[in-house]
Design a protein around this motif. Sequence first.
Motif, PDB file in Angstrom:
ATOM      1  N   ALA A  43       0.831  -1.207   0.000  1.00 12.57           N
ATOM      2  CA  ALA A  43       0.000   0.000   0.000  1.00 12.57           C
ATOM      3  C   ALA A  43       0.863   1.255   0.000  1.00 12.57           C
ATOM      4  O   ALA A  43       0.563   2.245  -0.692  1.00 12.57           O
ATOM      5  N   VAL A  44       1.957   1.241   0.777  1.00 16.51           N
ATOM      6  CA  VAL A  44       2.887   2.373   0.810  1.00 16.51           C
ATOM      7  C   VAL A  44       3.485   2.598  -0.582  1.00 16.51           C
ATOM      8  O   VAL A  44       3.591   3.742  -1.047  1.00 16.51           O
ATOM      9  N   LEU A  45       3.863   1.516  -1.263  1.00 17.25           N
ATOM     10  CA  LEU A  45       4.470   1.646  -2.585  1.00 17.25           C
ATOM     11  C   LEU A  45       3.470   2.208  -3.587  1.00 17.25           C
ATOM     12  O   LEU A  45       3.806   3.088  -4.393  1.00 17.25           O
ATOM     13  N   GLN A  46       2.237   1.723  -3.538  1.00 17.88           N
ATOM     14  CA  GLN A  46       1.223   2.230  -4.456  1.00 17.88           C
ATOM     15  C   GLN A  46       0.967   3.721  -4.231  1.00 17.88           C
ATOM     16  O   GLN A  46       0.840   4.493  -5.188  1.00 17.88           O
ATOM     17  N   ALA A  47       0.926   4.106  -2.957  1.00 24.71           N
ATOM     18  CA  ALA A  47       0.707   5.524  -2.647  1.00 24.71           C
ATOM     19  C   ALA A  47       1.884   6.367  -3.116  1.00 24.71           C
ATOM     20  O   ALA A  47       1.711   7.487  -3.632  1.00 24.71           O
ATOM     21  N   SER A  48       3.107   5.848  -2.947  1.00 30.65           N
ATOM     22  CA  SER A  48       4.297   6.593  -3.346  1.00 30.65           C
ATOM     23  C   SER A  48       4.358   6.772  -4.856  1.00 30.65           C
ATOM     24  O   SER A  48       4.740   7.840  -5.358  1.00 30.65           O
ATOM     25  N   LEU A  49       3.975   5.740  -5.601  1.00 30.49           N
ATOM     26  CA  LEU A  49       4.040   5.799  -7.060  1.00 30.49           C
ATOM     27  C   LEU A  49       2.790   6.417  -7.680  1.00 30.49           C
ATOM     28  O   LEU A  49       2.830   6.869  -8.834  1.00 30.49           O
ATOM     29  N   GLY A  50       1.684   6.381  -6.926  1.00 28.13           N
ATOM     30  CA  GLY A  50       0.427   6.858  -7.501  1.00 28.13           C
ATOM     31  C   GLY A  50      -0.096   5.928  -8.571  1.00 28.13           C
ATOM     32  O   GLY A  50      -0.769   6.353  -9.511  1.00 28.13           O
ATOM     33  N   VAL A  51       0.222   4.638  -8.436  1.00 23.96           N
ATOM     34  CA  VAL A  51      -0.160   3.628  -9.436  1.00 23.96           C
ATOM     35  C   VAL A  51      -0.732   2.415  -8.714  1.00 23.96           C
ATOM     36  O   VAL A  51      -0.208   2.004  -7.672  1.00 23.96           O
ATOM     37  N   VAL A  52      -1.769   1.809  -9.262  1.00 28.39           N
ATOM     38  CA  VAL A  52      -2.323   0.574  -8.714  1.00 28.39           C
ATOM     39  C   VAL A  52      -1.495  -0.604  -9.219  1.00 28.39           C
ATOM     40  O   VAL A  52      -1.363  -0.807 -10.435  1.00 28.39           O
ATOM     41  N   LEU A  53      -0.912  -1.362  -8.295  1.00 23.85           N
ATOM     42  CA  LEU A  53      -0.041  -2.481  -8.658  1.00 23.85           C
ATOM     43  C   LEU A  53      -0.709  -3.828  -8.495  1.00 23.85           C
ATOM     44  O   LEU A  53      -0.325  -4.811  -9.148  1.00 23.85           O
ATOM     45  N   VAL A  54      -1.691  -3.909  -7.573  1.00 26.72           N
ATOM     46  CA  VAL A  54      -2.397  -5.167  -7.337  1.00 26.72           C
ATOM     47  C   VAL A  54      -3.888  -4.891  -7.324  1.00 26.72           C
ATOM     48  O   VAL A  54      -4.335  -3.783  -7.024  1.00 26.72           O
ATOM     49  N   SER A  55      -4.663  -5.925  -7.657  1.00 25.42           N
ATOM     50  CA  SER A  55      -6.110  -5.769  -7.650  1.00 25.42           C
ATOM     51  C   SER A  55      -6.752  -7.079  -7.242  1.00 25.42           C
ATOM     52  O   SER A  55      -6.102  -8.129  -7.242  1.00 25.42           O
ATOM     53  N   GLY A  56      -8.036  -7.002  -6.893  1.00 27.45           N
ATOM     54  CA  GLY A  56      -8.762  -8.199  -6.524  1.00 27.45           C
ATOM     55  C   GLY A  56      -8.995  -8.280  -5.034  1.00 27.45           C
ATOM     56  O   GLY A  56      -8.531  -7.429  -4.259  1.00 27.45           O
ATOM     57  N   PRO A  57      -9.709  -9.321  -4.576  1.00 23.33           N
ATOM     58  CA  PRO A  57      -9.959  -9.504  -3.139  1.00 23.33           C
ATOM     59  C   PRO A  57      -8.676  -9.783  -2.381  1.00 23.33           C
ATOM     60  O   PRO A  57      -7.692 -10.283  -2.954  1.00 23.33           O
ATOM     61  N   ARG A  58      -8.668  -9.515  -1.086  1.00 22.27           N
ATOM     62  CA  ARG A  58      -7.455  -9.638  -0.275  1.00 22.27           C
ATOM     63  C   ARG A  58      -6.877 -11.048  -0.305  1.00 22.27           C
ATOM     64  O   ARG A  58      -5.657 -11.233  -0.244  1.00 22.27           O
ATOM     65  N   HIS A  59      -7.747 -12.052  -0.431  1.00 23.51           N
ATOM     66  CA  HIS A  59      -7.267 -13.435  -0.412  1.00 23.51           C
ATOM     67  C   HIS A  59      -6.837 -13.928  -1.795  1.00 23.51           C
ATOM     68  O   HIS A  59      -6.357 -15.053  -1.926  1.00 23.51           O
ATOM     69  N   ALA A  60      -7.019 -13.119  -2.830  1.00 29.26           N
ATOM     70  CA  ALA A  60      -6.666 -13.556  -4.190  1.00 29.26           C
ATOM     71  C   ALA A  60      -6.205 -12.363  -5.020  1.00 29.26           C
ATOM     72  O   ALA A  60      -6.707 -12.104  -6.113  1.00 29.26           O
ATOM     73  N   LEU A  61      -5.231 -11.618  -4.501  1.00 26.75           N
ATOM     74  CA  LEU A  61      -4.718 -10.451  -5.211  1.00 26.75           C
ATOM     75  C   LEU A  61      -3.951 -10.872  -6.464  1.00 26.75           C
ATOM     76  O   LEU A  61      -3.223 -11.873  -6.464  1.00 26.75           O
ATOM     77  N   THR A  62      -4.091 -10.106  -7.524  1.00 26.95           N
ATOM     78  CA  THR A  62      -3.337 -10.337  -8.750  1.00 26.95           C
ATOM     79  C   THR A  62      -2.620  -9.059  -9.142  1.00 26.95           C
ATOM     80  O   THR A  62      -2.995  -7.956  -8.728  1.00 26.95           O
ATOM     81  N   LEU A  63      -1.605  -9.191  -9.945  1.00 25.56           N
ATOM     82  CA  LEU A  63      -0.851  -8.027 -10.406  1.00 25.56           C
ATOM     83  C   LEU A  63      -1.568  -7.352 -11.562  1.00 25.56           C
ATOM     84  O   LEU A  63      -2.057  -8.007 -12.478  1.00 25.56           O
ATOM     85  N   THR A  64      -1.599  -6.052 -11.518  1.00 26.00           N
ATOM     86  CA  THR A  64      -2.105  -5.287 -12.652  1.00 26.00           C
ATOM     87  C   THR A  64      -1.028  -5.251 -13.731  1.00 26.00           C
ATOM     88  O   THR A  64       0.104  -5.725 -13.534  1.00 26.00           O
ATOM     89  N   GLU A  65      -1.352  -4.680 -14.872  1.00 30.18           N
ATOM     90  CA  GLU A  65      -0.354  -4.552 -15.944  1.00 30.18           C
ATOM     91  C   GLU A  65       0.847  -3.745 -15.464  1.00 30.18           C
ATOM     92  O   GLU A  65       2.009  -4.095 -15.752  1.00 30.18           O
ATOM     93  N   ALA A  66       0.589  -2.680 -14.704  1.00 28.18           N
ATOM     94  CA  ALA A  66       1.694  -1.882 -14.158  1.00 28.18           C
ATOM     95  C   ALA A  66       2.495  -2.685 -13.150  1.00 28.18           C
ATOM     96  O   ALA A  66       3.733  -2.584 -13.092  1.00 28.18           O
ATOM     97  N   GLY A  67       1.805  -3.500 -12.349  1.00 23.80           N
ATOM     98  CA  GLY A  67       2.496  -4.336 -11.378  1.00 23.80           C
ATOM     99  C   GLY A  67       3.386  -5.364 -12.039  1.00 23.80           C
ATOM    100  O   GLY A  67       4.518  -5.606 -11.602  1.00 23.80           O
ATOM    101  N   LEU A  68       2.895  -5.984 -13.111  1.00 24.49           N
ATOM    102  CA  LEU A  68       3.708  -6.956 -13.851  1.00 24.49           C
ATOM    103  C   LEU A  68       4.955  -6.305 -14.437  1.00 24.49           C
ATOM    104  O   LEU A  68       6.055  -6.862 -14.372  1.00 24.49           O
ATOM    105  N   ALA A  69       4.782  -5.123 -15.017  1.00 16.87           N
ATOM    106  CA  ALA A  69       5.919  -4.420 -15.624  1.00 16.87           C
ATOM    107  C   ALA A  69       6.962  -4.070 -14.571  1.00 16.87           C
ATOM    108  O   ALA A  69       8.169  -4.217 -14.801  1.00 16.87           O
ATOM    109  N   LEU A  70       6.519  -3.610 -13.416  1.00 17.37           N
ATOM    110  CA  LEU A  70       7.464  -3.255 -12.344  1.00 17.37           C
ATOM    111  C   LEU A  70       8.177  -4.491 -11.819  1.00 17.37           C
ATOM    112  O   LEU A  70       9.401  -4.477 -11.617  1.00 17.37           O
TER     113      LEU A  70
END
Length: 305
Positions: A43-70
């Motif tokens: 959450a700190v990293l997402q706030a620092s970058l201003g980009v959503v890196l993970v999505s989905g329910p807490r028990h099944a989070l997946t990487l977004t396209e930006a998360g995969l690239a990072l």
Amino acid sequence: MKRAAPPPLNALRTFEVFARHRSMTRAADELCVTHGAVSRQIAVLQASLGVVLVSGPRHALTLTEAGLALADRLTPAFGAIEDAVQATRQGSVREIEISCLGTFALKWLIPRLPGFLAAHPEVRVRMSESYAPVDFRRDRFDGAIRIVEPNAIHPRAEAKRFLDHHQGVVGAPSLMAALPDLEAVSGATRLRSATFRQAWASWAELAGVELTPAVEEREFAHNHSLVEAAISGMGVAVAPWLFVAPDVLAGRLAAPFGFVKRPSWFAFLRPEGRRDAAVDAFRDWLVAEGERSPPPPIPSTGPGG
């Protein structure tokens, strides 16, 4: 123009571990922190970058396209840092971890390994056993030995072929002496490994043999157990030549019908683009040893012809 402050290193590291495992729990285990601590750092990293890196329910989070690239950029970067730290700690000695098929390590690699260590005293080799597909976006070992099928994809890996792959029917000499032809073999107790249950069907197709339904089958978790069961006379197995070569050459197993060549091969996989003199030396040694490795016997002959 003033550059933006980089995000916290700990947050980047935590995200990289989560992205590699795709699991909060496994990331927490590797980092020796709580599940909640991993979540907060992401959450700190997402706030620092201003980009959503993970999505989905807490028990099944997946990487977004930006998360995969990072993650694709962070994993090799942290791997390079780890290598640099390890090299500094060890001085002139470099330890490399090689992931390897267990039976291949026991029957082919380890008996030859003293030769590599004698020629390269500056390198230490740590072995880990695995049959899992290699993905250097996730895996942190320095190299891996696997059986590679045609058109197989290994993300972020460079592959070097060093041995052909043959398979054939083997059994205890006394048992094989009582099986004069492949029709008799087809009716014998069949041994198989859970790691490659289709071995008999694969061999029959390549050898042009029509198998009758098995009268009795026995399955083993790993190939090394399969080989020992064949040596003991429990039944007949289809096994790779490189897994049984020492036992065939020593007379503990017989292979009167020879071996057929499979379209797959043994390859050394390493992270793409990562230069490492110790890994280079190990790869080159594998290739040289592969060239010296004895070929399988031809049908109806022993190892000596």
